[in-house]
Design an enzyme around this catalytic site. Structure first.
Site, PDB file in Angstrom:
ATOM      1  N   HIS A 145      70.702 -27.308 -92.876  1.00 46.83           N
ATOM      2  CA  HIS A 145      70.391 -28.076 -94.078  1.00 46.83           C
ATOM      3  C   HIS A 145      70.389 -29.564 -93.724  1.00 46.83           C
ATOM      4  CE1 HIS A 145      69.959 -28.739 -98.326  1.00 46.83           C
ATOM      5  NE2 HIS A 145      70.845 -29.708 -98.223  1.00 46.83           N
ATOM      6  N   ASN A 152      62.355 -26.673 -85.720  1.00 47.42           N
ATOM      7  CA  ASN A 152      63.668 -26.105 -85.358  1.00 47.42           C
ATOM      8  C   ASN A 152      63.499 -24.820 -84.562  1.00 47.42           C
ATOM      9  OD1 ASN A 152      66.142 -27.610 -86.474  1.00 47.42           O
ATOM     10  ND2 ASN A 152      64.622 -27.763 -88.116  1.00 47.42           N
ATOM     11  N   GLY A 190      58.154 -25.574 -88.260  1.00 44.31           N
ATOM     12  CA  GLY A 190      58.731 -24.805 -87.154  1.00 44.31           C
ATOM     13  C   GLY A 190      59.307 -25.623 -86.011  1.00 44.31           C
ATOM     14  N   ASN A 208      72.093 -21.012 -91.424  1.00 46.61           N
ATOM     15  CA  ASN A 208      71.077 -21.876 -92.040  1.00 46.61           C
ATOM     16  C   ASN A 208      71.319 -23.310 -91.598  1.00 46.61           C
ATOM     17  OD1 ASN A 208      68.922 -22.606 -93.814  1.00 46.61           O
ATOM     18  ND2 ASN A 208      70.436 -23.338 -95.287  1.00 46.61           N
ATOM     19  N   MET A 257      61.923 -21.190 -96.903  1.00 47.81           N
ATOM     20  CA  MET A 257      62.046 -21.751 -98.243  1.00 47.81           C
ATOM     21  C   MET A 257      62.109 -20.675 -99.326  1.00 47.81           C
ATOM     22  SD  MET A 257      62.671 -24.752 -97.725  1.00 47.81           S
ATOM     23  CE  MET A 257      62.424 -26.251 -96.778  1.00 47.81           C
ATOM     24  N   ARG A 258      62.962 -19.691 -99.084  1.00 48.54           N
ATOM     25  CA  ARG A 258      63.194 -18.653-100.091  1.00 48.54           C
ATOM     26  C   ARG A 258      64.694 -18.447-100.218  1.00 48.54           C
ATOM     27  NH1 ARG A 258      58.839 -15.409-101.152  1.00 48.54           N
ATOM     28  NH2 ARG A 258      60.183 -13.779-101.952  1.00 48.54           N
TER      29      ARG A 258
HETATM   30  C1  GAR Z   1      64.447 -28.756 -91.735  1.00 48.70           C
HETATM   31  O1  GAR Z   1      64.642 -30.140 -91.887  1.00 48.70           O
HETATM   32  C2  GAR Z   1      65.528 -27.985 -92.455  1.00 48.70           C
HETATM   33  O2  GAR Z   1      66.772 -28.631 -92.410  1.00 48.70           O
HETATM   34  C3  GAR Z   1      64.973 -27.942 -93.855  1.00 48.70           C
HETATM   35  O3  GAR Z   1      63.624 -27.672 -93.659  1.00 48.70           O
HETATM   36  C4  GAR Z   1      63.180 -28.319 -92.477  1.00 48.70           C
HETATM   37  C5  GAR Z   1      62.334 -27.361 -91.657  1.00 48.70           C
HETATM   38  O4  GAR Z   1      61.726 -28.044 -90.608  1.00 48.70           O
HETATM   39  N1  GAR Z   1      65.612 -26.950 -94.645  1.00 48.70           N
HETATM   40  C6  GAR Z   1      65.921 -27.129 -95.926  1.00 48.70           C
HETATM   41  O5  GAR Z   1      65.665 -28.137 -96.555  1.00 48.70           O
HETATM   42  C7  GAR Z   1      66.656 -25.960 -96.563  1.00 48.70           C
HETATM   43  N2  GAR Z   1      67.099 -26.294 -97.865  1.00 48.70           N
HETATM   44  P1  GAR Z   1      60.996 -27.263 -89.433  1.00 48.70           P
HETATM   45  O6  GAR Z   1      60.048 -26.256 -90.102  1.00 48.70           O
HETATM   46  O7  GAR Z   1      60.252 -28.294 -88.678  1.00 48.70           O
HETATM   47  O8  GAR Z   1      62.039 -26.567 -88.606  1.00 48.70           O
END
Ligand code: GAR
Length: 199
Positions: free
Chosen positions: A108, A13, A11, A106, A89-90
């Site tokens: 990435h 972000n 979390g 989103n 992650m879905r």
């Molecule tokens: C982030 O680095 C995001 O870019 C990635 O998950 C992480 C979540 O971090 N997303 C993916 O890989 C999507 N394919 P957070 O929970 O600390 O925000």
């Protein structure tokens, strides 16, 4: 503008966006954070920041589609204008994406279309890439595919370790995602086919 943040994990972000909103840098209302993981750390962050958190247990639904239908119903009822995927992650069904057409963002941790999927940072690192980065994009019906809003590159210089690269990526994410949401909230993003114009 009502935002729902969907997250499955740490979390960071979510927190960066919430702080940008609290400081008035992004004019929006984070109505709730929704997670599919009961123990996700994002729920602790939400409690600390006094933002409503909702856990929806996917195991209570017969299929991915039923789960998504429930989410759509709930998010519509809450009058959500923008859905922000932050480490959710879905894979969203096309029914979900259609219900919020051009209203889902989103983030990435790579320069799309390179290194799609859930382990993008490691993939770029193990591949020996010299450059990787961060992408914020609109979500369409294909995974990690929709029109790109913002990208920023990051050099993988000799000797950089994987944890150091991860830290660099997250630092860029925490700057780029609030900026993309700010642009969306100010109606400065115009989607023209695959292209997003910033006006
Ligand atoms: C982030 O680095 C995001 O870019 C990635 O998950 C992480 C979540 O971090 N997303 C993916 O890989 C999507 N394919 P957070 O929970 O600390 O925000």
């Amino acid at each position: 503008m009502n935002i729902a943040i969907l997250a499955s994990g740490n979390g960071t972000n979510f927190e960066a966006i919430a702080k940008a909103v609290k400081k008035g840098r992004v004019k929006a209302n984070i109505k709730l954070v929704l997670t599919d993981k009961e123990k996700a750390f994002v729920r602790k962050r939400a409690a600390r920041l006094k933002i409503r958190d909702i856990f929806v247990d996917p195991r209570k639904f017969d299929s991915r589609l039923e789960f998504d239908k429930e989410l759509v119903k709930f998010l519509k009822k809450e009058k959500i204008d923008l859905i922000v995927l932050a480490g959710f992650m879905r894979i969203l069904s096309s029914e979900f994406v259609k219900a919020f057409k051009n209203k889902i963002l989103n983030i990435h941790p790579a320069l799309l279309p390179a290194f799609k999927g859930d382990t993008a940072i490691q993939m770029a690192y193990n591949h020996g890439s010299k450059v990787t980065g961060v992408t914020v994009h609109f979500v369409d019906e294909k995974v990690d595919n929709g029109p790109i809003v913002l990208q920023e590159s990051i050099n993988i210089q000799k000797g950089l370790t994987l944890p150091e690269l991860e830290e660099k990526i997250h630092r860029v994410e925490h700057k780029l995602y609030p900026l993309a949401i700010k642009l969306y909230a100010e109606k400065k993003l115009k989607i023209r086919g695959r292209h997003v114009e910033i006006i």
